[in-house]
Design an enzyme around this catalytic site. Structure first.
Site, PDB file in Angstrom:
ATOM      1  N   LYS A  54     -52.906  24.969 -13.953  1.00 28.58           N
ATOM      2  CA  LYS A  54     -52.739  26.273 -14.622  1.00 28.58           C
ATOM      3  C   LYS A  54     -52.474  26.045 -16.117  1.00 28.58           C
ATOM      4  O   LYS A  54     -53.060  26.700 -16.978  1.00 28.58           O
ATOM      5  CB  LYS A  54     -51.594  27.068 -13.977  1.00 28.58           C
ATOM      6  CG  LYS A  54     -51.946  27.600 -12.595  1.00 28.58           C
ATOM      7  CD  LYS A  54     -50.755  28.179 -11.832  1.00 28.58           C
ATOM      8  CE  LYS A  54     -51.199  28.479 -10.391  1.00 28.58           C
ATOM      9  NZ  LYS A  54     -50.150  29.009  -9.519  1.00 28.58           N
ATOM     10  N   GLN A  98     -43.987  29.645  -9.568  1.00 31.32           N
ATOM     11  CA  GLN A  98     -44.755  28.954  -8.524  1.00 31.32           C
ATOM     12  C   GLN A  98     -44.006  29.032  -7.193  1.00 31.32           C
ATOM     13  O   GLN A  98     -42.802  28.748  -7.129  1.00 31.32           O
ATOM     14  CB  GLN A  98     -45.003  27.496  -8.945  1.00 31.32           C
ATOM     15  CG  GLN A  98     -45.918  26.726  -8.019  1.00 31.32           C
ATOM     16  CD  GLN A  98     -47.363  27.267  -7.980  1.00 31.32           C
ATOM     17  OE1 GLN A  98     -47.833  27.881  -8.933  1.00 31.32           O
ATOM     18  NE2 GLN A  98     -48.046  27.048  -6.890  1.00 31.32           N
ATOM     19  N   ASP A 121     -49.452  37.485 -11.275  1.00 28.71           N
ATOM     20  CA  ASP A 121     -49.781  37.122  -9.893  1.00 28.71           C
ATOM     21  C   ASP A 121     -50.092  38.369  -9.062  1.00 28.71           C
ATOM     22  O   ASP A 121     -50.699  38.271  -7.997  1.00 28.71           O
ATOM     23  CB  ASP A 121     -48.567  36.422  -9.243  1.00 28.71           C
ATOM     24  CG  ASP A 121     -48.744  34.925  -9.099  1.00 28.71           C
ATOM     25  OD1 ASP A 121     -49.897  34.482  -8.944  1.00 28.71           O
ATOM     26  OD2 ASP A 121     -47.723  34.212  -9.121  1.00 28.71           O
TER      27      ASP A 121
HETATM   28  N1  GUN Z   1     -48.264  29.160  -4.463  1.00 27.02           N
HETATM   29  C1  GUN Z   1     -49.441  29.072  -3.796  1.00 27.02           C
HETATM   30  N2  GUN Z   1     -50.307  29.994  -4.271  1.00 27.02           N
HETATM   31  C2  GUN Z   1     -49.672  30.662  -5.253  1.00 27.02           C
HETATM   32  C3  GUN Z   1     -50.061  31.711  -6.130  1.00 27.02           C
HETATM   33  O1  GUN Z   1     -51.172  32.252  -6.088  1.00 27.02           O
HETATM   34  N3  GUN Z   1     -49.116  32.109  -7.021  1.00 27.02           N
HETATM   35  C4  GUN Z   1     -47.886  31.557  -7.067  1.00 27.02           C
HETATM   36  N4  GUN Z   1     -47.015  32.044  -7.962  1.00 27.02           N
HETATM   37  N5  GUN Z   1     -47.481  30.580  -6.269  1.00 27.02           N
HETATM   38  C5  GUN Z   1     -48.384  30.148  -5.366  1.00 27.02           C
END
Ligand code: GUN
Length: 302
Positions: A54, A98, A121
Site C-alpha cells: 500500500k 490494517q 476502506d
Molecule cells: N486486512 C485484510 N484486508 C484488509 C482490507 O481491505 N483493509 C484493511 N484495513 N485491513 C485488511
C-alpha cells in the site's frame, strides 16, 4: 472453449496511470496531493506485506504517505488517540487501519472512530449505509468489491439484467458486492442472489449465474459443473495451500489457490480471473482511488 483471462495486474496498471495523471493535474491546479496514513499494529508477516505494498503504491502515485507502525501491545486508548490525530490533520484524506487487530483492541470501536469522510476502506457504518442507498450518496465503496465491479466493467461483461450469484456473505466482500450489483447504475442493474454455508443447493444457484462471484475462502469450492457455459467467473479466494521457492527471488513464498477449480473452469467460463493476479491486485488500486476521491470531495471537485 478457453475463457478470456481477466487480469487484475493489467487493469491495475491502467487505473494507476489514470490516478497518477489526475494527481498531477490536481497538484498543479490546487497545490494539494492525496494524503494516506497506514496504521499497522504488531508484526504479522501478512499484514506487513499488505501495508508495504500500500505504501509503495501510494509513493509511486505521488501521494503524501505516513506510516504508523505500532507495537502489538498498544492500548485501545492510544490507538484511538492516533486516529483522532489524523482525523484532525487536513493533509490526510485517508486513514487505513490494517486488520486484524490484536485481541485487547475492539476492532469495531476503532473502525467507528475513523472520520467517515476519511474512511477509505469503506468499513464505517456511515459508509456502509451510503453504499446501500447508492447513487450520489456513495462515498467510499469498499476496495475489494469496488475492484471486482471495475474488472467486470473493464472486461466488457454486460451486467444489466444479468443473473449475478455471490458465494459468501462477509461484510468485506459478499454483502457489499451484492448490494453494488443490484443498484440502479451503470455496471450494475443485475438480479442478485447471495448464497452461503446454509444454502441448501449451492450448485443449482451457481448454474444460473451469468456472473459468478466467489468469496467463500474455501479452496476449490466451486466445481466446473456448477459453471454456466460462457459465464464470467470472479474468484476472490486467496487460500494458502502450501509453500514453494520463488524462481524470481529464491525466497519461500505461499502457494495460493482460489475458491474455483481454475484449470477446469477456464474451459467452460467465458471469462475468468486467475489466482494470483486476479482480484488481489485490484484491492490496493481501489484504495488509492478512494484516497484520491477523498481529496476531491474536500476540494469540492468530486
Ligand atoms: N486486512 C485484510 N484486508 C484488509 C482490507 O481491505 N483493509 C484493511 N484495513 N485491513 C485488511
Amino acid at each position: 472453449m478457453t475463457a478470456k483471462l481477466i487480469k487484475g495486474t493489467e487493469i491495475r496498471e491502467e487505473i494507476l496511470s489514470e490516478i497518477e495523471e489526475e494527481v498531477k493535474k490536481i497538484k498543479e491546479e490546487h497545490g494539494q496531493v492525496p494524503g494516506l496514513v497506514t496504521i499497522l499494529v504488531g508484526e504479522s508477516p501478512a499484514s506487513i506485506s499488505y501495508v508495504t505494498l500500500k505504501i509503495k503504491t501510494a509513493n509511486r502515485l505521488g501521494f503524501k504517505e505516513i506510516q504508523e507502525n505500532q507495537p502489538e501491545d498498544i492500548s485501545e486508548e492510544a490507538l484511538l488517540a492516533l486516529i483522532d490525530k489524523y482525523n484532525n490533520d487536513d493533509s490526510i484524506h485517508g486513514i487505513l487501519v490494517q486488520l486484524p487487530l490484536p485481541k485487547q483492541i475492539d476492532e469495531k470501536k476503532i473502525l467507528n472512530a475513523i472520520d467517515p469522510d476519511k474512511d477509505v476502506d469503506g468499513f464505517h457504518p456511515v459508509n456502509v449505509g451510503r453504499l446501500m442507498i447508492g447513487g450520489a450518496e456513495v462515498r467510499f465503496p469498499p476496495c475489494t468489491p469496488a475492484g471486482i465491479q471495475e474488472m467486470i466493467i473493464r472486461a466488457g461483461v454486460e451486467t444489466s439484467g444479468a443473473e449475478v450469484v455471490v458465494v459468501g456473505r462477509s461484510n468485506i466482500v459478499g454483502k457489499p458486492i451484492a448490494n453494488m450489483m443490484l443498484q440502479k447504475a451503470d455496471g450494475a442493474n443485475s438480479t442478485v442472489t447471495v448464497i452461503h454455508t446454509r444454502t441448501k443447493d449451492m450448485a443449482s444457484h451457481c448454474k444460473r449465474a451469468d456472473i459468478l462471484i466467489v468469496a467463500a475462502g474455501v479452496p476449490g469450492l466451486v466445481k466446473p459443473e456448477w459453471i454456466k457455459p460462457g459465464a464470467c467467473v470472479i474468484d476472490v479466494g486467496v487460500n494458502r495451500v502450501g509453500e514453494k521457492i520463488s524462481e524470481k527471488t529464491g525466497k519461500k513464498i505461499a502457494i495460493l489457490k482460489g475458491d474455483v477449480d481454475f484449470d477446469a473452469a477456464k474451459e467452460i467460463a467465458g471469462s475468468i480471473t486467475p489466482v494470483p493476479g486476479g482480484v488481489g491486485p485490484m484491492t490496493i488500486t481501489m484504495l488509492m482511488k478512494n484516497t484520491l476521491k477523498s481529496l476531491k470531495f474536500r476540494l469540492g471537485i468530486a
